[in-house]
Design a protein around this motif. Structure first.
Motif, PDB file in Angstrom:
ATOM      1  N   LEU A   1      45.398  46.439  38.522  1.00 13.69           N
ATOM      2  CA  LEU A   1      45.074  46.507  37.241  1.00 13.69           C
ATOM      3  C   LEU A   1      43.956  45.707  37.124  1.00 13.69           C
ATOM      4  O   LEU A   1      43.691  44.827  37.455  1.00 13.69           O
ATOM      5  CB  LEU A   1      46.337  45.879  36.207  1.00 13.69           C
ATOM      6  N   GLN A   2      42.770  46.499  36.347  1.00 16.75           N
ATOM      7  CA  GLN A   2      41.574  45.670  35.812  1.00 16.75           C
ATOM      8  C   GLN A   2      41.886  44.372  35.249  1.00 16.75           C
ATOM      9  O   GLN A   2      42.647  44.379  34.243  1.00 16.75           O
ATOM     10  CB  GLN A   2      40.874  46.626  35.056  1.00 16.75           C
ATOM     11  N   LEU A   3      41.447  43.368  35.678  1.00 15.74           N
ATOM     12  CA  LEU A   3      41.597  42.086  35.240  1.00 15.74           C
ATOM     13  C   LEU A   3      40.546  41.919  34.137  1.00 15.74           C
ATOM     14  O   LEU A   3      40.934  41.434  32.795  1.00 15.74           O
ATOM     15  CB  LEU A   3      41.431  40.982  36.331  1.00 15.74           C
ATOM     16  N   ASP A   4      39.306  42.098  34.405  1.00 12.24           N
ATOM     17  CA  ASP A   4      38.227  41.659  33.317  1.00 12.24           C
ATOM     18  C   ASP A   4      38.318  42.556  32.064  1.00 12.24           C
ATOM     19  O   ASP A   4      38.638  43.750  32.035  1.00 12.24           O
ATOM     20  CB  ASP A   4      36.838  42.454  34.091  1.00 12.24           C
ATOM     21  N   GLY A   5      38.544  41.766  30.799  1.00 11.10           N
ATOM     22  CA  GLY A   5      38.534  42.311  29.631  1.00 11.10           C
ATOM     23  C   GLY A   5      40.009  42.443  29.249  1.00 11.10           C
ATOM     24  O   GLY A   5      40.360  42.613  28.192  1.00 11.10           O
ATOM     25  N   ASN A   6      41.089  42.069  30.136  1.00 10.95           N
ATOM     26  CA  ASN A   6      42.483  42.271  30.015  1.00 10.95           C
ATOM     27  C   ASN A   6      43.243  41.270  30.223  1.00 10.95           C
ATOM     28  O   ASN A   6      44.505  41.060  30.211  1.00 10.95           O
ATOM     29  CB  ASN A   6      43.016  43.571  30.729  1.00 10.95           C
ATOM     30  N   GLU A   7      42.659  39.978  30.190  1.00  6.62           N
ATOM     31  CA  GLU A   7      43.379  38.751  30.480  1.00  6.62           C
ATOM     32  C   GLU A   7      44.543  38.472  29.604  1.00  6.62           C
ATOM     33  O   GLU A   7      45.721  38.073  29.832  1.00  6.62           O
ATOM     34  CB  GLU A   7      42.426  37.611  30.488  1.00  6.62           C
ATOM     35  N   ASP A   8      44.101  38.716  28.318  1.00  5.04           N
ATOM     36  CA  ASP A   8      45.114  38.232  27.319  1.00  5.04           C
ATOM     37  C   ASP A   8      46.462  39.342  27.170  1.00  5.04           C
ATOM     38  O   ASP A   8      47.617  38.915  27.326  1.00  5.04           O
ATOM     39  CB  ASP A   8      44.857  38.338  25.959  1.00  5.04           C
ATOM     40  N   GLN A   9      46.036  40.505  27.394  1.00 10.39           N
ATOM     41  CA  GLN A   9      47.046  41.642  27.566  1.00 10.39           C
ATOM     42  C   GLN A   9      47.841  41.659  28.686  1.00 10.39           C
ATOM     43  O   GLN A   9      48.983  41.674  28.557  1.00 10.39           O
ATOM     44  CB  GLN A   9      46.167  43.196  27.422  1.00 10.39           C
ATOM     45  N   LEU A  10      47.186  41.179  29.685  1.00  8.19           N
ATOM     46  CA  LEU A  10      47.888  40.942  31.244  1.00  8.19           C
ATOM     47  C   LEU A  10      49.187  39.899  30.921  1.00  8.19           C
ATOM     48  O   LEU A  10      50.176  40.003  31.498  1.00  8.19           O
ATOM     49  CB  LEU A  10      46.989  40.731  32.408  1.00  8.19           C
ATOM     50  N   GLU A  11      48.723  38.923  30.284  1.00  7.66           N
ATOM     51  CA  GLU A  11      49.773  37.903  29.893  1.00  7.66           C
ATOM     52  C   GLU A  11      50.877  38.111  29.156  1.00  7.66           C
ATOM     53  O   GLU A  11      51.856  37.744  29.267  1.00  7.66           O
ATOM     54  CB  GLU A  11      48.982  36.374  29.130  1.00  7.66           C
TER      55      GLU A  11
ATOM     56  N   ASP B   1      51.018  40.094  40.029  1.00  5.91           N
ATOM     57  CA  ASP B   1      49.943  38.938  40.566  1.00  5.91           C
ATOM     58  C   ASP B   1      49.536  37.850  39.448  1.00  5.91           C
ATOM     59  O   ASP B   1      49.337  38.337  38.509  1.00  5.91           O
ATOM     60  CB  ASP B   1      49.121  39.289  41.532  1.00  5.91           C
ATOM     61  N   SER B   2      49.355  36.843  40.099  1.00  8.69           N
ATOM     62  CA  SER B   2      48.869  35.640  39.249  1.00  8.69           C
ATOM     63  C   SER B   2      47.196  36.087  39.084  1.00  8.69           C
ATOM     64  O   SER B   2      46.542  36.508  40.138  1.00  8.69           O
ATOM     65  CB  SER B   2      48.720  34.210  40.140  1.00  8.69           C
ATOM     66  N   VAL B   3      46.350  35.544  38.320  1.00  7.75           N
ATOM     67  CA  VAL B   3      45.106  35.645  38.131  1.00  7.75           C
ATOM     68  C   VAL B   3      44.337  35.092  39.402  1.00  7.75           C
ATOM     69  O   VAL B   3      43.177  35.642  39.875  1.00  7.75           O
ATOM     70  CB  VAL B   3      44.594  35.116  36.852  1.00  7.75           C
ATOM     71  N   ASP B   4      44.860  34.006  39.908  1.00  2.00           N
ATOM     72  CA  ASP B   4      44.306  33.505  41.122  1.00  2.00           C
ATOM     73  C   ASP B   4      44.289  34.269  42.105  1.00  2.00           C
ATOM     74  O   ASP B   4      43.795  33.875  43.360  1.00  2.00           O
ATOM     75  CB  ASP B   4      45.274  31.859  41.301  1.00  2.00           C
ATOM     76  N   ASP B   5      45.068  35.212  42.388  1.00  3.90           N
ATOM     77  CA  ASP B   5      44.995  36.271  43.396  1.00  3.90           C
ATOM     78  C   ASP B   5      44.446  37.474  43.072  1.00  3.90           C
ATOM     79  O   ASP B   5      44.578  38.406  43.756  1.00  3.90           O
ATOM     80  CB  ASP B   5      46.600  36.878  43.484  1.00  3.90           C
ATOM     81  N   ALA B   6      43.425  37.403  42.225  1.00  2.00           N
ATOM     82  CA  ALA B   6      42.434  38.528  42.041  1.00  2.00           C
ATOM     83  C   ALA B   6      41.739  38.985  43.260  1.00  2.00           C
ATOM     84  O   ALA B   6      41.342  38.144  43.994  1.00  2.00           O
ATOM     85  CB  ALA B   6      41.587  38.099  40.678  1.00  2.00           C
ATOM     86  N   VAL B   7      41.584  40.119  43.174  1.00  2.02           N
ATOM     87  CA  VAL B   7      40.803  40.847  44.423  1.00  2.02           C
ATOM     88  C   VAL B   7      39.582  41.760  43.904  1.00  2.02           C
ATOM     89  O   VAL B   7      39.653  42.483  42.536  1.00  2.02           O
ATOM     90  CB  VAL B   7      41.882  41.979  45.058  1.00  2.02           C
ATOM     91  N   PRO B   8      38.567  41.702  44.552  1.00  2.16           N
ATOM     92  CA  PRO B   8      37.365  42.311  43.998  1.00  2.16           C
ATOM     93  C   PRO B   8      37.685  43.926  44.264  1.00  2.16           C
ATOM     94  O   PRO B   8      38.279  44.303  45.032  1.00  2.16           O
ATOM     95  CB  PRO B   8      36.491  41.784  45.149  1.00  2.16           C
ATOM     96  N   GLU B   9      36.698  44.647  43.122  1.00  2.19           N
ATOM     97  CA  GLU B   9      37.154  46.082  42.999  1.00  2.19           C
ATOM     98  C   GLU B   9      36.902  46.598  44.646  1.00  2.19           C
ATOM     99  O   GLU B   9      37.335  47.812  44.596  1.00  2.19           O
ATOM    100  CB  GLU B   9      36.064  46.608  42.142  1.00  2.19           C
TER     101      GLU B   9
END
Length: 109
Positions: free
Chosen positions: A21-31, A49-57
């Protein structure tokens, strides 16, 4: 752009799928999504996954390109804006990759 994995372990199909899932711009919605998953009691298991485990595109693209497949591909890239509201709890919508339907395409540049 960065991504985090929503993992669905589907006992019915005997498979596990990852929806990146795209993290950028979706931080609040992912919470909000994380809270709904934490409060659910379902046969299918979902783990975000945690935001700390984010993976580059670029890494997600390689995973999706080389994914194995069964009932469906094991890795999926999901981009756009996640549209769920605070208090949303209908995680049945996530079943068999339904999370993709909760994303809208980004607005054209």
């Amino acid at each position: 752009m960065k991504f985090i994995a929503l993992t669905e372990t589907n006992d019915n199909e005997g498979e596990t799928w990852r929806f990146w899932l795209q993290l950028d711009g979706n931080e609040d919605q992912l919470e909000h999504l994380r809270a709904a998953i934490a409060g659910a009691d379902e046969e299918e298991t979902y783990d975000l996954d945690s935001v700390d485990d984010a993976v580059p595109e670029s890494e997600v693209d390689v995973l999706v390109k080389h994914t194995l497949s069964g009932y469906m591909a094991y890795d999926h890239k999901v981009t756009g804006l996640l549209e769920i509201v605070d208090g949303w709890t209908d995680i049945d919508e996530l079943y068999k990759g339904g999370v993709r339907g909760l994303f809208t395409a980004p607005a054209p540049a």
